[in-house]
Design a protein around this motif. Structure first.
Motif, PDB file in Angstrom:
ATOM      1  N   ARG A  50       0.847  -1.194   0.000  1.00  0.00           N
ATOM      2  CA  ARG A  50       0.000   0.000   0.000  1.00  0.00           C
ATOM      3  C   ARG A  50       0.881   1.241   0.000  1.00  0.00           C
ATOM      4  O   ARG A  50       1.372   1.658   1.048  1.00  0.00           O
ATOM      5  N   ARG A  53      -0.234   4.011   2.580  1.00  0.00           N
ATOM      6  CA  ARG A  53       0.056   3.697   3.985  1.00  0.00           C
ATOM      7  C   ARG A  53       1.563   3.836   4.257  1.00  0.00           C
ATOM      8  O   ARG A  53       1.980   4.384   5.276  1.00  0.00           O
ATOM      9  N   GLU A  54       2.387   3.378   3.318  1.00  0.00           N
ATOM     10  CA  GLU A  54       3.838   3.459   3.530  1.00  0.00           C
ATOM     11  C   GLU A  54       4.293   4.917   3.611  1.00  0.00           C
ATOM     12  O   GLU A  54       5.132   5.273   4.444  1.00  0.00           O
TER      13      GLU A  54
HETATM   14  C1  ISJ Z   1       1.156  -3.599   7.082  1.00  0.00           C
HETATM   15  C2  ISJ Z   1       0.569  -3.197   5.955  1.00  0.00           C
HETATM   16  O1  ISJ Z   1       0.917  -3.658   4.685  1.00  0.00           O
HETATM   17  C3  ISJ Z   1       2.141  -3.337   4.047  1.00  0.00           C
HETATM   18  C4  ISJ Z   1       3.263  -3.171   5.013  1.00  0.00           C
HETATM   19  C5  ISJ Z   1       3.429  -1.966   5.675  1.00  0.00           C
HETATM   20  C6  ISJ Z   1       4.336  -1.830   6.891  1.00  0.00           C
HETATM   21  O2  ISJ Z   1       5.148  -2.705   7.118  1.00  0.00           O
HETATM   22  O3  ISJ Z   1       4.161  -0.845   7.625  1.00  0.00           O
HETATM   23  C7  ISJ Z   1       2.751  -0.814   5.187  1.00  0.00           C
HETATM   24  C8  ISJ Z   1       1.950  -0.865   4.075  1.00  0.00           C
HETATM   25  C9  ISJ Z   1       1.866  -2.074   3.226  1.00  0.00           C
HETATM   26  O4  ISJ Z   1       2.794  -1.992   2.171  1.00  0.00           O
HETATM   27  C10 ISJ Z   1      -0.564  -2.216   6.026  1.00  0.00           C
HETATM   28  O5  ISJ Z   1      -1.305  -2.061   5.038  1.00  0.00           O
HETATM   29  O6  ISJ Z   1      -0.719  -1.578   7.083  1.00  0.00           O
END
Ligand code: ISJ
Length: 361
Positions: A50, A53-54
């Motif tokens: 995502r 989110r990142e």
């Molecule tokens: C953990 C997730 O999935 C994935 C991993 C994330 C992380 O390690 O913080 C953030 C976004 C996504 O790429 C999420 O969607 O929160």
């Protein structure tokens, strides 16, 4: 004399901290795995990556950071951490303009962290193909350089591609001369990608005006060719020198001190709003007076900033053009949505290429 703690005592404390960090990292990894399971339970398909989110995680780390580590360093740690957590499920596969050691590969690692599988392909169009055909999850392609301007191949391919832009990443590009010659005087031919040659035009005119210059498909290919003949040299990044074990003869020979290339991440996924986003789109207008003015007025009316505009031949009628535009904001932000509705009414064709978080790192 100032009192200092004994080394052994400090090292014992460091060992304790490391044990705690390790536990916390693994606790975080378990949470990320749980997120993946929840996403499956909620019916989410495909990749769990995502970009929105990142970007939020990294921006929050920057806000929380109180040093002494610089913000950038703290964010890079968390970039790697997220990359490793995501790879527990399944490492992302990312296509880039190969071979190994190109600036495009550097851009992949900067954006996704190092726990990804990179797939080198031979041309920008092949990066699009690989993602469109589902051979990999994402692709990274160069879109503009601060010295040389837009990368036409990338923009033109968007006219026919169903892919979306889901991220951007900038790389400070240093060019270097590398080869087995003992000195500049021993070089008869130089290989490099056309973009890099253009970024070093003045340096070449000044230092090697008589030498034959040959454009090849990538800088890494240039380094490979230069490794075969002592009288030839390549212009490329330091990563390519390492891959082909070439001595570096001159560093930082780019004409502009802040030479930077912007890359975009292409995929099939939409990115949700994060509060600091960009939207890229392409449209065409008729040839009537004021047509472009009316189109751009849509953004002005709603106070939307325009970051970039580029015109390219439409490839349909003679002297007909399409306009590629980047604006501030996400297509789901209310003001942007209204501006886009108005724009649609004022143009012949409108294609949204994607809304994505502004580069964080
Ligand atoms: C953990 C997730 O999935 C994935 C991993 C994330 C992380 O390690 O913080 C953030 C976004 C996504 O790429 C999420 O969607 O929160």
């Amino acid at each position: 004399m100032s009192s200092v703690r004994p080394l052994a005592e400090i090292r014992t404390e460091i060992d304790q901290i490391d044990a705690e960090i390790l536990q916390l990292i693994n606790r975080r990894a378990l949470c990320a795995e749980e997120v993946a399971k929840t996403k499956i339970a909620e019916g989410e398909q495909g990749t769990f990556y995502r970009p929105d989110r990142e970007a939020l995680v990294l921006r929050r780390i920057k806000e929380l950071n109180q040093g002494p580590l610089p913000d950038h360093t703290a964010m890079r740690f968390f970039r790697e951490l997220m990359s490793a957590c995501l790879a527990l499920e399944k490492p992302l596969e990312v296509a880039f303009l190969g071979p190994e050691g190109t600036f495009s590969q550097q851009a992949v690692f900067k954006h996704f962290g190092s726990s990804v599988n990179t797939l080198p392909v031979a041309a920008i169009g092949d990066v699009f193909n690989a993602v469109e055909l589902g051979k990999c999850h994402f692709g990274v392609v160069p879109v503009e350089n601060s010295t040389e301007g837009v990368i036409n191949h990338t923009l033109d391919r968007f006219l026919t591609s169903p892919l979306k832009i889901c991220g951007e990443v900038e790389i400070r590009v240093h060019q270097n001369l590398m080869g087995h010659a003992e000195s500049l005087a021993g070089i008869t031919e130089i290989f490099s990608h056309q973009q890099s040659l253009a970024q070093c035009r003045k340096w070449l005119d000044t230092h090697l005006p008589q030498v034959k210059i040959t454009a090849v498909s990538s800088n890494a290919e240039a380094a490979r060719m230069a490794s075969l003949n002592k009288q030839t040299a390549a212009i490329a990044g330091l990563a390519a020198a390492e891959v082909y074990q070439l001595p570096v003869l001159e560093t930082n020979i780019e004409d502009q001190a802040n030479n930077t290339t912007r890359f975009i991440v292409i995929g099939k996924q939409d990115s949700s709003p994060t509060g600091k986003d960009k939207t890229s789109l392409v449209f065409s207008t008729g040839n009537q007076p004021g047509a472009l003015y009316r189109a751009l007025e849509s953004f002005a009316k709603f106070g939307i900033g325009m970051v970039n505009i580029e015109s390219r031949p439409s490839r349909q009628g003679l002297w007909e053009y399409v306009f590629f535009i980047d604006i501030d904001g996400h297509s789901e932000d209310p003001q942007v949505a209204e501006a886009l509705d108005l724009l649609k009414a004022n143009v012949n064709m409108l294609k949204l290429l994607g809304s994505y978080p502004k580069a964080v790192l």
